[in-house]
Design an enzyme around this catalytic site. Sequence first.
Site, PDB file in Angstrom:
ATOM      1  N   ASP A 169       1.123  -1.625   0.166  1.00 52.50           N
ATOM      2  CA  ASP A 169      -0.165   0.259  -0.353  1.00 52.50           C
ATOM      3  C   ASP A 169       0.930   1.034  -0.074  1.00 52.50           C
ATOM      4  O   ASP A 169       2.229   0.949  -0.054  1.00 52.50           O
ATOM      5  CB  ASP A 169      -0.722  -0.122   1.011  1.00 52.50           C
ATOM      6  CG  ASP A 169      -2.303   0.848   1.207  1.00 52.50           C
ATOM      7  OD1 ASP A 169      -2.600   1.494   0.118  1.00 52.50           O
ATOM      8  OD2 ASP A 169      -3.396   0.201   1.304  1.00 52.50           O
ATOM      9  N   ASP A 223      -9.704   3.895  -4.232  1.00 49.57           N
ATOM     10  CA  ASP A 223     -10.738   3.053  -3.558  1.00 49.57           C
ATOM     11  C   ASP A 223     -11.811   2.148  -4.462  1.00 49.57           C
ATOM     12  O   ASP A 223     -12.083   3.318  -4.250  1.00 49.57           O
ATOM     13  CB  ASP A 223     -10.625   2.663  -2.563  1.00 49.57           C
ATOM     14  CG  ASP A 223      -9.423   2.131  -1.158  1.00 49.57           C
ATOM     15  OD1 ASP A 223      -9.332   2.673  -0.342  1.00 49.57           O
ATOM     16  OD2 ASP A 223      -8.023   1.892  -2.225  1.00 49.57           O
TER      17      ASP A 223
END
Length: 543
Positions: A169, A223
């Site tokens: 991430d 996202d």
Amino acid sequence: MEPGAAIAKSLRHPAAVLAAAAVLLLAALALAAGRTPAQALSNGLALTPPMGWNDWNAYGCNVSESVVEQTAQYMASSGMKAAGYDYVNIDDCWLKPQRDASGNLVADPTKFPDGIAAVAAYVHALGLKLGIYEDDGTATCAGFPGSLGHEQQDANTFAAWGIDYLKYDNCNNNGNIEQSDQAMRDALAATGRPILFSLSEWGQNNVWTWGAQTANMWRTTGDISASFSSMLANFHANVQLAQYAGPGAWNDPDMLEIGNGMTTTQDESEFSLWAEMAAPLIAGTNLRTASATTMSTLLNQNVIAVDQDPLGKQGTEVSSSGGLDVLAKPLQGGAVAVVLFNENNSAATISTTAAAVGLPAAASYTLSDLWANTTTSTAGPISANVPANAVVMYRVTPAGVASTPTPTPSPTPTATPTRTPSPTPTPSPSPTSSTGGAALACTVTYSTQSQWAGGFVANVIVANAGTAGVNGWTLGFTFPGDQKVTTAWNATVAQSGASVTVASLGYDSVISPGASISFGFQGTWNASDVAPTSFRLNGTACT
């Protein structure tokens, strides 16, 4: 996962929102500049888009050893593993808030009491692979220790645990994103263990222009959420980037939201679009309680074959106007996968031609509808009335070219776990019909997957050895011992004394001639756990 998502999945960090909104502009600038993809990472992995499952969209920070193992067990027994879903991926929140005295990452002992290495061994014994999560900054998006400055130490830990996939991430980074990601790339390579490397850059930093030399896949979007508008935004951002994708290096528009709240039509659209874009197919729902409809969507072999086509081409837009899109994806052998996608809220006719989608001149073309399972032919025009938010997806094959997809080999079976599995909820039954008769012939293979004092797990494979298809089935048998079934998966199980009746679910109710299905169950025993040897399918004795 973007910043703030660990607290509320609908919350977006302002910088990440702006970056996601700018993806279209960044992509256009990169294309205008003539940037071409770098050579794919030479680790031999992800030659077709990765397939698997990730816990985040369904569980957030509530991941645990039992969730992961139960899901892996279900993937192995439900047909997902055979369909190509082989990665079981743990997202954020799996670790303790601090490293140990030696600087090593430590799994949360409450969530993972046996440790990550034990979970990896369990998953591997099912013939699956285990993925894990870290971050290129000082802390993960949920605030746990990041890998910045610990790249080789963490890579060594992951390799020692038996990790097969790393999601990396982008929270709390130092601003040198490309350099940080390359540091972890090199650290993973130095371990000598093949570990698929997945970047979660949220579509920032023109990652598609340098991702291929750094990782096997990279996020091109913010996202995703379980809404048609979110799915649509990620589709529009990702579909422009086809030139950067190929075997070993894939654009990633984020996990699938199938089964998480969109309509069945919208779920089928997402699955079709992701497959057409040669995107990773990472399920993001609670598989253990997934409906038969959700499983049917995820297990559509026709659509999966398009995604996994070994030619490795991402589909491109042939036309896009007024919310009506035509996409074409060249396939190995000369066919083309065509998607007619209606973004709008009312039905519309969408049309194209064989020539427009890149097919050569031919006397005729076969149109294989990958959702309706019907076949028609055309002299060239390709057209359909497409319902709102829906797709019509064809495999278009010129006359003289084989119209069947190249089969994707199934993973090699491996030993099954001996550690006591966590119980798996029984799927809800679906009403079915059954077809028996003189043409029905069957074989049943019963195998004990693992056993311990007082408990066992079994798997049963039912094969149709006859000439007629079975549409809806029940399997009856009697335990020679005193076994009691406590939970089952991929079927419903009813038991009266020693007699057991197993019934199909909606997504595995059809057994074509020469095909098979499998189901499993967990149970208890006291004095004897001798396996049954006599089975009857729809009243017909099996061998």
